[in-house]
Design an enzyme around this catalytic site. Structure first.
Site, PDB file in Angstrom:
ATOM      1  N   HIS A   1       0.813  -1.207   0.000  1.00  0.00           N
ATOM      2  CA  HIS A   1       0.000   0.000   0.000  1.00  0.00           C
ATOM      3  C   HIS A   1       0.853   1.267   0.000  1.00  0.00           C
ATOM      4  CE1 HIS A   1      -3.539   2.486   0.853  1.00  0.00           C
ATOM      5  NE2 HIS A   1      -2.775   3.150   1.688  1.00  0.00           N
TER       6      HIS A   1
ATOM      7  N   HIS B   1      -9.956   2.609   0.352  1.00  0.00           N
ATOM      8  CA  HIS B   1      -9.967   2.131   1.741  1.00  0.00           C
ATOM      9  C   HIS B   1     -10.770   0.844   1.772  1.00  0.00           C
ATOM     10  CE1 HIS B   1      -9.256   3.648   6.058  1.00  0.00           C
ATOM     11  NE2 HIS B   1      -8.133   3.765   5.390  1.00  0.00           N
TER      12      HIS B   1
END
Length: 757
Positions: A59, A110
């Site tokens: 990420h 998210h």
């Protein structure tokens, strides 16, 4: 409980090289752990191990995507609609829109936190993207939320969807930010892995632009905002770097907890700090928390920083230093401030009841040095943490099943041929989860707070007024058809770009910049990496052809449950500029438009593969997606923009999912007035209604402007066909069927309430 005062120090790490460390538990590979040892010429301390593990996660480091993302550098950085002031590598891209104004926007994911804890995962996704925009020096003015879920009738969808929607609305509404657009899409591949992408738009004057770097030896490092807690330890950085096993959410403690009221104070406090010229550099604390903020600020500045970790204010005094460094607690910012301005900085924070603490300073050592109660626990070259992580050229291969998939076209499927069958097909499609009314979702969002929302859902794009005097504004749209991307990821990415571009132009704004959120399965699967590389190639080629830059974005990998990846979903956001928002073009047919002529712009082909018709009526996915002609898209956009500016059209709606039929239904129901339409000569009524060819729009032209409008299209040699007239309270397809708007509205609006309550 008193804070822990002993820690694994640098001196201890040097003298105990053989200590076992939990590098695998933190997501590091054997060669990555060895590389850390090589960089430091010793084993890392536990704090250093924590920092490297989160910053080298997929990420944060983009280690599987960097080699492909470099291609975005091939795209020119200026367009006729705007000049880029900041781009890829910053917290968000910034575009000059004229009159001394600049706009910043970005979309991020998210996804995994929102599956684990739907409300907080979605809420903190909104909070994080808002702080990215704030960190550029801009006032956030609007948000959007592209969402994707499993089948509407699946039990897990009923678990995650209400919580995610409530989280998006609860956080955004509490901040007082309008939610002006987005998507809600359902597909079986998102079951167990919903996509929660959040976009924010901010406005600033040119002179207010701020960047994330720590320069000026002796300048002070100030941490301000919420206290650091135990929520979000490893949060998005770890959750977004692995797949979910079968069996449901298991990582609840890793999800951050948001406080929108604290964020609102943080926004106003930060904007006042900017206005007072007290900030030399700034970074929000999102993924990887303090590990990210300290290492990125240091490596982007003079290269040195000292931090005393025990000066970080804590909600939980029992946190170990490793946990403090990894915590992704929300509503925190880090600023670089000259010593002379520290007192004024702290005074403004106190005014807003925002805690602020000096925790370190900029140095000339070229090292990031962190102490914990007087003992050195971190001593690393900051670039190795923030910018020089692993870079993988993952194996990629066109999957064996791709040829068979593309050979199985939907054009061969049985289709409606009589008027009654066409009528039934239309009713089934408008009531289907992907095409039905999304008011159950959007009514939970405040679309008009702040008073500058000019257009919002279900319009083609959200539009925000930037300057009240001149009427200068911006429009934003996000789009992606994952089915098209599965059939051909290169063309699918181009189609996502084309649709978002078209949606912005349909409202009258000139497209100026792109942001993207690239949602894919595991990068360790060669088929997924092939999809990803092809999508990048499609976006790069598409942006070059349209002359529009990519200002930044996000990559989200490991979106799969077990061995099942999601549809490749390269969400594309396009921002456009409009000189005067009063000239905007809405989608709705209104009573004032009675008698307006309806024109279909663009060519309709027999393109049904990947369509909603194939998906809903036949449960089919196969064939090749619609062809994309970006030169024609640019020409269509030019017609729509000029027609809007010159008052030649009073309504316009792009043709996409569901075809012309869905376009007509949405426009009629939006304004409450029907239409009488007919298929153009030589075109099968079924294809006229349900084909999903790209590069098309339906426009409503006043009779007084019909000659000027058709002359404009003819001069550009652009296909334009009269297909009907606005009239009455039915949708009448001549020689086929007619449907009262009341019956259409019932079918269109009942699906989500019936499923979700």
């Amino acid at each position: 409980m008193s804070p822990r005062t002993t820690a694994d120090t640098v001196s201890n790490a040097t003298s105990t090289p053989d200590v076992e460390q939990p590098w695998a538990d933190l997501g590091l590979k054997p060669d990555e752990y060895q590389r850390i040892r090589d960089i430091l010429d010793r084993r890392p301390t536990s704090c250093e191990l924590a920092m490297y593990s989160v910053m080298w996660s997929e990420h944060c480091s983009y280690k599987s995507s960097k080699v492909h993302l470099k291609r975005f550098g091939e795209i020119p950085q200026e367009t006729p609609a705007g000049k880029m002031l900041a781009g890829i590598g910053e917290n968000a891209g910034v575009i000059d829109i004229g009159e001394g104004y600049a706009v910043t926007f970005k979309v991020e994911s998210h996804n995994h936190p929102s599956y684990v804890e739907p409300y907080q995962g979605a809420a903190t996704g909104v909070g994080g993207i808002v702080r990215d925009i704030l960190a550029m020096g801009a006032r956030p003015v609007a948000v959007m939320d592209p969402l994707r879920f499993g089948p509407l009738d699946a039990p897990d969808t009923k678990r995650v969807l209400p919580g995610i929607v409530s989280g998006v609305g609860g956080y955004g509404n509490s901040l007082g930010l309008p939610n002006v657009g987005g998507e809600v899409v359902f597909d079986p591949t998102y079951l167990g892995n919903p996509l929660v992408n959040a976009l924010c738009v901010g406005v600033m004057r040119h002179e207010d632009l701020h960047l994330a770097n720590a320069t000026g030896v002796g300048n002070q490092i100030i941490l301000y905002g919420a206290k650091t807690g135990g929520d979000g330890i490893g949060g998005v950085s770890v959750l977004a770097s692995e797949t979910f096993a079968e069996g449901g959410p298991t990582k609840r403690p890793a999800v951050q907890v948001g406080d929108p009221f604290m964020e609102k104070l943080l926004i106003e406090c930060t904007l006042e700090l900017f206005a007072a010229r007290l900030v030399e550099g700034i970074q929000d604390l999102g993924g990887a928390g303090l590990s990210c903020a300290t290492s990125e600020l240091a490596s982007a500045g003079d290269g040195g920083m000292y931090v005393s970790l025990d000066k970080v204010p804590l909600r939980d005094a029992s946190l170990a230093p490793e946990e403090i460094l990894m915590s992704e607690s929300q509503e925190r910012m880090m600023a670089v401030v000259t010593p002379a301005n520290v007192e004024a900085f702290l005074k403004i924070c106190a005014k807003w009841d925002v805690q602020a603490d000096v925790i370190g300073e900029v140095t000339d050592t070229g090292r990031l040095e962190i102490d914990w109660h007087g003992e050195r626990v971190v001593d690393v070259p900051p670039r190795t943490v923030a910018h020089e992580g692993p870079v993988y050229e993952r194996p990629l291969a066109r999957p064996e099943w791709q040829d068979e998939l593309q050979a199985d076209g939907a054009e061969k499927l049985p289709r409606a041929s009589t008027g009654e069958q066409l009528r039934d097909t239309l009713l089934r499609l408008v009531a289907s989860p992907n095409l039905c009314d999304k008011s159950w979702v959007t009514d939970q969002y405040d679309r008009y707070v702040l008073g500058n929302s000019v257009l919002a859902q279900p319009e083609d794009s959200g539009m925000i007024r930037v300057d009240e005097t001149s009427g200068l504004g911006v429009a934003v749209s996000t789009d992606c058809n994952g089915r098209f991307a599965k059939l051909d990821p290169y063309t699918g990415a181009k189609l996502a770009l084309a649709e978002s571009y078209r949606n912005v132009a349909t409202t009258g704004a000139r497209p100026a910049a792109v942001t993207d959120c690239l949602n894919f399965g595991s990068p360790e699967d060669p088929a997924v990496m092939w999809q990803f590389a092809e999508a990048i190639r499609g976006l790069v080629d598409g942006c070059k052809e349209l002359g529009i830059p990519v200002t930044g974005g996000n990559v989200s990998f490991y979106n799969q449950t077990g061995e099942t990846p999601i549809l490749p979903t390269p969400v594309v956001g396009v921002l456009g500029v409009i000189d005067d928002v009063t000239r905007r073009t809405p989608i709705g047919f209104t009573a004032e438009m009675e008698g307006h002529q309806l024109y279909l712009l663009g060519e309709t082909e027999e393109e049904l593969s990947g369509s909603e018709w194939a998906h809903v009526i036949h449960g089919h996915l196969g064939g090749r997606p619609p062809a994309v002609d970006l030169a024609a898209e640019a020409q269509l956009a030019d017609i729509l923009i000029n027609a809007s500016r010159d008052g030649l059209i009073d309504a316009a709606h792009d043709v996409s999912d569901g075809g012309v039929a869905q376009t007509l239904v949405e426009s009629a129901l939006r304004g409450g007035v029907g239409a009488r339409v007919w298929a153009p000569d030589g075109l099968d009524p079924f294809l006229f209604l349900f084909a999903e060819s790209a590069g098309r729009a339906v426009v409503a032209v006043p009779r007084t402007e019909e000659v000027r409008f058709t002359d404009m299209c003819t001069a550009r040699r652009f296909p334009h066909t009269k297909i009907g007239v606005i009239t009455g309270d039915t949708l009448d397809v001549q020689d086929q069927f007619d449907l009262p708007l009341s019956e259409l509205r019932t079918a269109w609006t009942s699906t989500l309430p019936a499923a979700l309550g």
